[in-house]
Design a protein around this motif. Structure first.
Motif, PDB file in Angstrom:
ATOM      1  N   GLU A   2      -6.996  -7.360   1.102  1.00 27.87           N
ATOM      2  CA  GLU A   2      -6.382  -6.462   2.083  1.00 27.87           C
ATOM      3  C   GLU A   2      -5.937  -7.140   3.380  1.00 27.87           C
ATOM      4  O   GLU A   2      -6.620  -8.039   3.889  1.00 27.87           O
ATOM      5  CB  GLU A   2      -7.389  -5.370   2.434  1.00 27.87           C
ATOM      6  N   SER A   3      -4.803  -6.666   3.918  1.00 26.63           N
ATOM      7  CA  SER A   3      -4.448  -7.088   5.279  1.00 26.63           C
ATOM      8  C   SER A   3      -4.816  -5.989   6.274  1.00 26.63           C
ATOM      9  O   SER A   3      -4.914  -6.234   7.472  1.00 26.63           O
ATOM     10  CB  SER A   3      -2.966  -7.442   5.375  1.00 26.63           C
ATOM     11  N   LEU A   4      -5.035  -4.765   5.786  1.00 31.64           N
ATOM     12  CA  LEU A   4      -5.507  -3.689   6.658  1.00 31.64           C
ATOM     13  C   LEU A   4      -6.979  -3.914   7.008  1.00 31.64           C
ATOM     14  O   LEU A   4      -7.407  -3.709   8.129  1.00 31.64           O
ATOM     15  CB  LEU A   4      -5.339  -2.334   5.945  1.00 31.64           C
ATOM     16  N   HIS A   5      -7.742  -4.329   5.996  1.00 27.52           N
ATOM     17  CA  HIS A   5      -9.181  -4.563   6.171  1.00 27.52           C
ATOM     18  C   HIS A   5      -9.487  -6.052   6.079  1.00 27.52           C
ATOM     19  O   HIS A   5      -8.689  -6.819   5.555  1.00 27.52           O
ATOM     20  CB  HIS A   5      -9.975  -3.892   5.039  1.00 27.52           C
TER      21      HIS A   5
ATOM     22  N   HIS B 251       1.842  -2.195   5.088  1.00 25.40           N
ATOM     23  CA  HIS B 251       1.201  -3.496   4.892  1.00 25.40           C
ATOM     24  C   HIS B 251       1.155  -3.843   3.403  1.00 25.40           C
ATOM     25  O   HIS B 251       1.072  -2.962   2.545  1.00 25.40           O
ATOM     26  CB  HIS B 251      -0.204  -3.536   5.511  1.00 25.40           C
ATOM     27  N   SER B 252       1.259  -5.136   3.141  1.00 24.57           N
ATOM     28  CA  SER B 252       1.092  -5.598   1.755  1.00 24.57           C
ATOM     29  C   SER B 252       0.194  -6.810   1.788  1.00 24.57           C
ATOM     30  O   SER B 252      -0.097  -7.343   2.866  1.00 24.57           O
ATOM     31  CB  SER B 252       2.434  -5.915   1.111  1.00 24.57           C
ATOM     32  N   GLN B 253      -0.242  -7.217   0.625  1.00 24.14           N
ATOM     33  CA  GLN B 253      -1.236  -8.282   0.593  1.00 24.14           C
ATOM     34  C   GLN B 253      -1.082  -9.149  -0.648  1.00 24.14           C
ATOM     35  O   GLN B 253      -0.612  -8.669  -1.670  1.00 24.14           O
ATOM     36  CB  GLN B 253      -2.650  -7.706   0.607  1.00 24.14           C
ATOM     37  N   ARG B 254      -1.499 -10.406  -0.501  1.00 17.84           N
ATOM     38  CA  ARG B 254      -1.565 -11.243  -1.697  1.00 17.84           C
ATOM     39  C   ARG B 254      -2.730 -10.734  -2.521  1.00 17.84           C
ATOM     40  O   ARG B 254      -3.814 -10.468  -1.996  1.00 17.84           O
ATOM     41  CB  ARG B 254      -1.763 -12.708  -1.346  1.00 17.84           C
TER      42      ARG B 254
ATOM     43  N   CYS C 135       0.830  -1.213   0.000  1.00 13.68           N
ATOM     44  CA  CYS C 135       0.000   0.000   0.000  1.00 13.68           C
ATOM     45  C   CYS C 135       0.865   1.263   0.000  1.00 13.68           C
ATOM     46  O   CYS C 135       1.679   1.449   0.911  1.00 13.68           O
ATOM     47  CB  CYS C 135      -0.906  -0.037   1.221  1.00 13.68           C
ATOM     48  N   PRO C 136       0.706   2.137  -0.994  1.00 11.96           N
ATOM     49  CA  PRO C 136       1.504   3.365  -1.044  1.00 11.96           C
ATOM     50  C   PRO C 136       1.190   4.319   0.098  1.00 11.96           C
ATOM     51  O   PRO C 136       2.086   5.030   0.585  1.00 11.96           O
ATOM     52  CB  PRO C 136       1.119   4.014  -2.382  1.00 11.96           C
TER      53      PRO C 136
END
Ligand code: GTP
Length: 308
Positions: A287-290, A200-203, A155-156
């Protein structure tokens, strides 16, 4: 003496009359040899849907066995490519004269490709879910190829917020010092206090659907995977040594993306190539944030083409 068997589909009429949009079989499991451009012909374990319409309101039903046997013949004696997919659809309709003038077939399978590690020179398998769909509607043919390509997105916004915290931690640590020693800063940057926050990043999964035409006989599976992974730059990895993981971290840091960025990158790349009559794509950032996903959808945008 042979006893003749009742033939309900042929010799009885419908209790309640009506035409039907699709009748057929879903989830047929068969091994299928697939012709993919640049790859040797490969056996896949396919789940197949096969349908025709029922345009005769009085007819009892379609002939399921005829559809099944046509697919079985493809499975045992042929290779699935553009031409054999078209012949299969023709066969569905010619085996249902008077009953049907529309046919569709869908093959779903995982296609395995060897993918290279980023730095170490290792290789590993990656499985890409593929769907091949053929539709013949009163002579009008549509052949589509859909591939799901998994990748990583960072996520930027989160990256910018993390950088701000790192700057603040730097200030708190070194603001009082009149002279900064390079070695102190270097060492501090190597600690979790130095890099106090990580984004955070996500698949993520890019679903790409292209409309094919008869200029392509072997399906361009590898080509599309290369195009997607080459555009997004952060494909999910197979064999990973530490040098590969470090390069993956660098690539993620240098390719920060919202789902909008990923969709625009792919839109741009797919617009550069003129081999597909149309395309549709859906970007899913799991998302890993949501606990929900961030999604973007776009198409080539041609008249009468795919709808978002
Ligand atoms: N149309 C239809 N067939 C069904 C269904 N469920 C099972 N079948 C069976 O599919 C079998 C094959 O049908 P057909 O293709 O008409 O078989 P057939 O009459 O031996 O073959 P043909 O001589 O080629 O017509 C039949 O035994 C049907 O009972 C259904 O919901 N609809």
């Amino acid at each position: 003496m042979t006893t003749s068997m009742p033939d309900i589909a042929n010799h009885t009429t419908a209790q309640t009359e009506g035409t039907l949009d699709w009748v057929g079989m879903s989830n047929i499991e068969m091994p299928i040899m697939v012709a993919s451009k640049g790859e040797s012909e490969r056996m896949v374990s396919a789940h197949i849907d096969a349908f025709v319409n029922l345009k005769d309101a009085k007819a009892k039903g379609i002939h399921m066995s005829r559809l099944y046997l046509l697919i079985d013949e493809l499975s045992t004696s042929n290779v699935l490519n553009y031409q054999s997919l078209v012949s299969l659809l023709d066969g569905f309709i010619s085996s249902h004269q008077e009953l049907s003038d529309q046919a569709k077939v869908q093959f779903c399978f995982d296609y395995h490709l060897r993918r290279k590690s980023l730095i170490s020179g290792k290789e590993g398998w990656k499985a890409y879910p593929v769907t091949l769909t053929g539709n013949l509607n009163q002579g009008k043919l549509t052949i589509e190829l859909t591939i799901d390509v998994p990748y990583s997105s960072t996520c930027p916004c989160s990256a910018a917020l993390a950088r701000q915290l790192i700057q603040k931690a730097f200030q708190d640590k070194f603001a009082q010092q009149s002279e900064l020693a390079l070695t102190d800063v270097h060492e501090w940057l190597g600690t979790t206090e130095g890099i106090v926050a990580t984004p955070h990043s996500q698949r993520s999964v890019a679903e790409v659907k292209v409309k094919l035409n008869s200029s392509i006989n072997d399906f361009p599976i590898t080509e599309i995977v290369d195009l997607v992974e080459g555009s997004l730059k952060t494909p999910v990895q197979a064999a990973v040594k530490r040098e590969d993981e470090q390069e993956f971290a660098r690539l993620n840091g240098q390719n920060l993306m919202f789902c909008e960025d990923a969709a625009r990158r792919l839109q741009h790349s797919l617009n550069q190539t003129d081999q597909f009559d149309d395309f549709w794509l859906r970007i899913n950032h799991l998302e890993s944030l949501h606990a929900h996903d961030a999604v973007s959808v776009t198409t080539k945008g041609i008249e009468n083409g795919y709808q978002p």
